[in-house]
Every structure is written in structure tokens, then in C-alpha cells.
Design an enzyme around this catalytic site. Sequence first.
Site, PDB file in Angstrom:
ATOM      1  N   TYR A 189       2.656  12.316 -10.947  1.00 17.93           N
ATOM      2  CA  TYR A 189       3.518  13.154 -10.108  1.00 17.93           C
ATOM      3  C   TYR A 189       3.132  14.624 -10.299  1.00 17.93           C
ATOM      4  O   TYR A 189       2.493  14.966 -11.307  1.00 17.93           O
ATOM      5  CB  TYR A 189       4.991  12.883 -10.452  1.00 17.93           C
ATOM      6  CG  TYR A 189       5.380  11.454 -10.118  1.00 17.93           C
ATOM      7  CD1 TYR A 189       5.407  11.038  -8.786  1.00 17.93           C
ATOM      8  CD2 TYR A 189       5.649  10.519 -11.117  1.00 17.93           C
ATOM      9  CE1 TYR A 189       5.728   9.721  -8.463  1.00 17.93           C
ATOM     10  CE2 TYR A 189       5.959   9.200 -10.797  1.00 17.93           C
ATOM     11  CZ  TYR A 189       5.989   8.808  -9.467  1.00 17.93           C
ATOM     12  OH  TYR A 189       6.283   7.514  -9.149  1.00 17.93           O
ATOM     13  N   ASP A 235       7.367   1.424  -3.193  1.00 16.97           N
ATOM     14  CA  ASP A 235       8.264   0.447  -2.569  1.00 16.97           C
ATOM     15  C   ASP A 235       7.477  -0.512  -1.679  1.00 16.97           C
ATOM     16  O   ASP A 235       7.545  -1.727  -1.842  1.00 16.97           O
ATOM     17  CB  ASP A 235       9.338   1.172  -1.743  1.00 16.97           C
ATOM     18  CG  ASP A 235      10.035   2.251  -2.542  1.00 16.97           C
ATOM     19  OD1 ASP A 235      10.746   1.886  -3.496  1.00 16.97           O
ATOM     20  OD2 ASP A 235       9.848   3.443  -2.248  1.00 16.97           O
ATOM     21  N   GLY A 272       4.910   5.662 -11.518  1.00 13.07           N
ATOM     22  CA  GLY A 272       5.841   4.833 -10.742  1.00 13.07           C
ATOM     23  C   GLY A 272       5.969   3.432 -11.297  1.00 13.07           C
ATOM     24  O   GLY A 272       6.218   3.237 -12.495  1.00 13.07           O
ATOM     25  N   GLU A 273       5.798   2.443 -10.435  1.00 11.44           N
ATOM     26  CA  GLU A 273       5.944   1.054 -10.888  1.00 11.44           C
ATOM     27  C   GLU A 273       4.674   0.228 -10.650  1.00 11.44           C
ATOM     28  O   GLU A 273       4.148  -0.390 -11.564  1.00 11.44           O
ATOM     29  CB  GLU A 273       7.140   0.387 -10.191  1.00 11.44           C
ATOM     30  CG  GLU A 273       7.324  -1.044 -10.643  1.00 11.44           C
ATOM     31  CD  GLU A 273       8.646  -1.664 -10.227  1.00 11.44           C
ATOM     32  OE1 GLU A 273       9.666  -0.958 -10.189  1.00 11.44           O
ATOM     33  OE2 GLU A 273       8.649  -2.883  -9.951  1.00 11.44           O
TER      34      GLU A 273
HETATM   35  O1  TRH Z   1       3.649   5.980  -5.221  1.00  9.84           O
HETATM   36  P1  TRH Z   1       4.559   5.792  -6.365  1.00  9.84           P
HETATM   37  O2  TRH Z   1       5.031   7.016  -7.003  1.00  9.84           O
HETATM   38  O3  TRH Z   1       5.744   4.933  -5.863  1.00  9.84           O
HETATM   39  C1  TRH Z   1       7.044   4.721  -6.326  1.00  9.84           C
HETATM   40  C2  TRH Z   1       8.007   5.340  -5.371  1.00  9.84           C
HETATM   41  O4  TRH Z   1       8.088   6.706  -5.661  1.00  9.84           O
HETATM   42  C3  TRH Z   1       9.321   4.663  -5.473  1.00  9.84           C
HETATM   43  O5  TRH Z   1      10.314   5.287  -4.707  1.00  9.84           O
HETATM   44  C4  TRH Z   1       9.758   4.534  -6.889  1.00  9.84           C
HETATM   45  O6  TRH Z   1      10.858   3.707  -6.872  1.00  9.84           O
HETATM   46  C5  TRH Z   1       8.670   3.904  -7.691  1.00  9.84           C
HETATM   47  O7  TRH Z   1       7.451   4.646  -7.574  1.00  9.84           O
HETATM   48  C6  TRH Z   1       9.037   3.758  -9.126  1.00  9.84           C
HETATM   49  O8  TRH Z   1       3.827   4.902  -7.501  1.00  9.84           O
HETATM   50  P2  TRH Z   1       3.436   3.349  -7.589  1.00  9.84           P
HETATM   51  O9  TRH Z   1       4.651   2.534  -7.815  1.00  9.84           O
HETATM   52  O10 TRH Z   1       2.388   3.259  -8.570  1.00  9.84           O
HETATM   53  O11 TRH Z   1       2.845   2.982  -6.166  1.00  9.84           O
HETATM   54  C7  TRH Z   1       1.584   3.385  -5.751  1.00  9.84           C
HETATM   55  C8  TRH Z   1       0.972   2.319  -4.877  1.00  9.84           C
HETATM   56  O12 TRH Z   1      -0.181   2.840  -4.228  1.00  9.84           O
HETATM   57  C9  TRH Z   1       0.496   1.107  -5.655  1.00  9.84           C
HETATM   58  O13 TRH Z   1       0.718  -0.071  -4.887  1.00  9.84           O
HETATM   59  C10 TRH Z   1      -1.005   1.333  -5.808  1.00  9.84           C
HETATM   60  C11 TRH Z   1      -1.290   1.986  -4.499  1.00  9.84           C
HETATM   61  N1  TRH Z   1      -2.513   2.818  -4.413  1.00  9.84           N
HETATM   62  C12 TRH Z   1      -3.508   2.416  -3.569  1.00  9.84           C
HETATM   63  O14 TRH Z   1      -3.421   1.357  -2.942  1.00  9.84           O
HETATM   64  N2  TRH Z   1      -4.598   3.212  -3.427  1.00  9.84           N
HETATM   65  C13 TRH Z   1      -4.754   4.367  -4.109  1.00  9.84           C
HETATM   66  O15 TRH Z   1      -5.790   5.046  -3.934  1.00  9.84           O
HETATM   67  C14 TRH Z   1      -3.704   4.753  -5.003  1.00  9.84           C
HETATM   68  C15 TRH Z   1      -3.842   6.020  -5.796  1.00  9.84           C
HETATM   69  C16 TRH Z   1      -2.593   3.958  -5.131  1.00  9.84           C
END
Ligand code: TRH
Length: 394
Positions: A204, A23, A282-283
Site C-alpha cells: 500500500y 475482493d 491484502g489477502e
Molecule cells: O489489491 P489488494 O489490496 O486487495 C484487497 C482489497 O483492498 C480488499 O478490499 C481488502 O479487503 C483486501 O485487500 C484485504 O490486495 P490482494 O488481496 O493481494 O489482491 C491483489 C490481487 O491482484 C490478487 O488476486 C493478485 C492480483 N494481481 C495480479 O493478478 N497481477 C498483478 O500484477 C498484481 C500485482 C496482483
Amino acid sequence: MFQNPHAPRSLALFCKVVDNYGDIGICWRLARQLTHEHGVAVTLWVDDLHSFQRLCPEIRTESEEQNVAGIAVRHWRDQDGVFAPQDIADIVIEFFACDIPPGYIEAMAQCEPRPVWFNLEGLTAEEWVEGCHTLPSSHPQLPLTKHFFFPGFTPRTGGLLHESGLEHERAAFQSDTAARQHFLDGLGLTAEERAAQKISLFCYPHAPVADLLHVWQAGDTPVCCLVPEGVAKKAISAFLEMPATAGAVRTRGALTVRVLPFIPQPDYDRLLWSCDLNFVRGEDSWVRAQWAARPFVWHIYPQDENLHHKKLKAFLQRYAENIESLTSLPLCWNGAAQAADGWSALWRQFNADGEKIMQRASAWQQQMLENGDLTSNLLKFADALVAERDKNQV
Ligand code: TRH
């Protein structure tokens, strides 16, 4: 209300951190692009500064108001009842249908002209999105209209977040061996690890990680699996036979597992650009893996009644074309199918299709670029709504 015609457009973006980092990851990316590429004066309201700080170490978790990278960041807690029309931005975005403070909405209704109001939705490849993108929804009591804005994979959606310099930066990095080596050295990789098949792993906790680790360990090809701290903790610490903290590393058979610290977003892009295969979730990491133009496997955020399997299949239908392993491995990874012949056979086929999968990743990335970027598409739509509003007022 008097408005300075030379003042930059103002925009308020409301973000509730439901879970993990997606988010705030998406909102932070959008806020930066609006500010840095379009000169919009953004206020980002976020309820969880601790999650934010993991992505952006400059964030001070104790600050109610701070300016980071030219963006006003406000800690969103119980500020209801304190808004006046002059506090209201020209464009208001609620992310993922988070309920913005009722007092803010009431003040929006008192503004003249009224702000443009969007609900920015989550990304899905399902077909119904095209029919709902940009639809209006009238407020039941107040003279306000909110519009839905859907990211997506087709020209009839809002597209995907993509910074204007991203393509150039990625291509430069991927063709610069020294820059890649420097980056991977900084993460602690040895020469052997750099030379191995590099796989980043972000998923996850319920992903069948142990099955894959076992296959890689028993394989002939050296594999270096790079996993952020906290991800798949159980399977990773079992492999390492020690706590999976940043810096932990162990080689068993053909597989080296290395635990990385959680790195800032721009470095996470570089990690995706450096790896031969990326497991993402996620997204936001999912979208970034698509921009990396490298093979990836998506672990979708789980939903009740396996609704996420429908979304996964909708995406694979668009993405996988006729490459079977590009469907079968992700389905099994997400528990939407059984690995009937075992993980070893799945992996062998996925690897055998490597070249085709690589070509598909590039072709898809090019196709997605043609839809324009979400931020520009959103501002264009805001301009069209403002023009219509002003025409009706004449
Ligand atoms: O963390 P996520 O699982 O996030 C989400 C939330 O769960 C949310 O509620 C849900 O609606 C959505 O998924 C679908 O996965 P996501 O979306 O990939 O977000 C991870 C963020 O973290 C992304 O901006 C990349 C960042 N990131 C870093 O900046 N550094 C890192 O080392 C890693 C592993 C990720």
C-alpha cells in the site's frame, strides 16, 4: 420444484469490490476452482467490471452478461425485484458480508428446498475464528439460515484457496531454469537483473518503500526490485527520476528498479515463484506468497484504530516461530514498531536469517496444505448442510 438429478449444482457468488483487487481476485479464483475442479455451474455477480478486467483481460466491461472460462459473469447493479425462485442457485455465497439484493433473498425463501447460504469471510489468523467458523445465523423474518465460513490457517477453519494442480505447477516451474528465464525475459528483465537477488514489491502507498530502496541501493549485493505499475508510485518515481510507468527501469548503486505492467493472476503466481523475496499485501497476494514457499513480507490492509496491527501480530505469532527478523521487519514495514537501529540493520538481519526463513516458508506451506483447500472444504460443508436439511424434511 422439479430438479434434474443430473444437472450440475448451481452456485451464485456475489462480490462487491470495496477496494483494489483482492475482493474480485479471491472471488474469481474461487469461481474458477468451483467450475473447473468441481463441475459447479457458477454465476459470479460483480459490481465493478473495470477492476475485474485488470486481473482478467477477457472481461468486457460493457457486458451485462458474459461467459468467461465457463463461468457466467453478471454485472451486479440495480437488479432488485427481478428474481423468481427458478433464478436462485443451489448454493449462494455473499463475499465479505456484502448485502445481496433483497429480492434475491426473498426468492431464496420461496425455493423448495431452500438453497444453502454462506457468508464467506475475510482471512485472519486470530484465534476467535475457530469459534465462529460454520456458525448459523437465522434471517430475522424469513425462513432462511445463513452460515459463516471463515478461511484460516488451522484445521478448524475453512483453510486457504488452493487449486489442485498448483503444487505440481509451482514445483515444475521452480525447477525449470529455461521456463523461468523465458518468463522473466517476457517481463523485460536483462541477464544481470535475472542474476540479481529478485524482489517483487506489492504494498500500500504508506509502506516505507524509500527506506528500503535506499538500503538496497547502498548494499553490496545486486538487487532487482520488480514493482507493478501504480504501486508505491511516489517512492518509485523518485528513485527512477521519471514516471513509474510499465517498462521504466533504472539502476542506481546495487539496485535496479523495474516497473512491470499489471499481469494476469497466473503470471503473478509465476512472478512470486521466480523471486527470492516477495512483498505482498491484502489477502490474495499474501496467500499466494505462502503457496510460493518463498520468503515474504506482508503489508496488511490498514484498518481504523490500528486493528490491523492485532491481526498482523496474530499471524506473525503463528508464522515467525523463533526467527526474530521474521517478526521485526514486517512489524516495522507495517508501522507497528520503529526501526530503532535503522532499516539497514533490519535488512542485514533479515538477510542473515535467509536460510532459516526459507526453511520456515517451506515448512509452513506444507503445514497449510494439510488443512485441505477452501473450495473443497466449503463444498463438503454445503453437502453436510443439504444432507441435514433433507433428513429433517423426511
Ligand atoms: O489489491 P489488494 O489490496 O486487495 C484487497 C482489497 O483492498 C480488499 O478490499 C481488502 O479487503 C483486501 O485487500 C484485504 O490486495 P490482494 O488481496 O493481494 O489482491 C491483489 C490481487 O491482484 C490478487 O488476486 C493478485 C492480483 N494481481 C495480479 O493478478 N497481477 C498483478 O500484477 C498484481 C500485482 C496482483
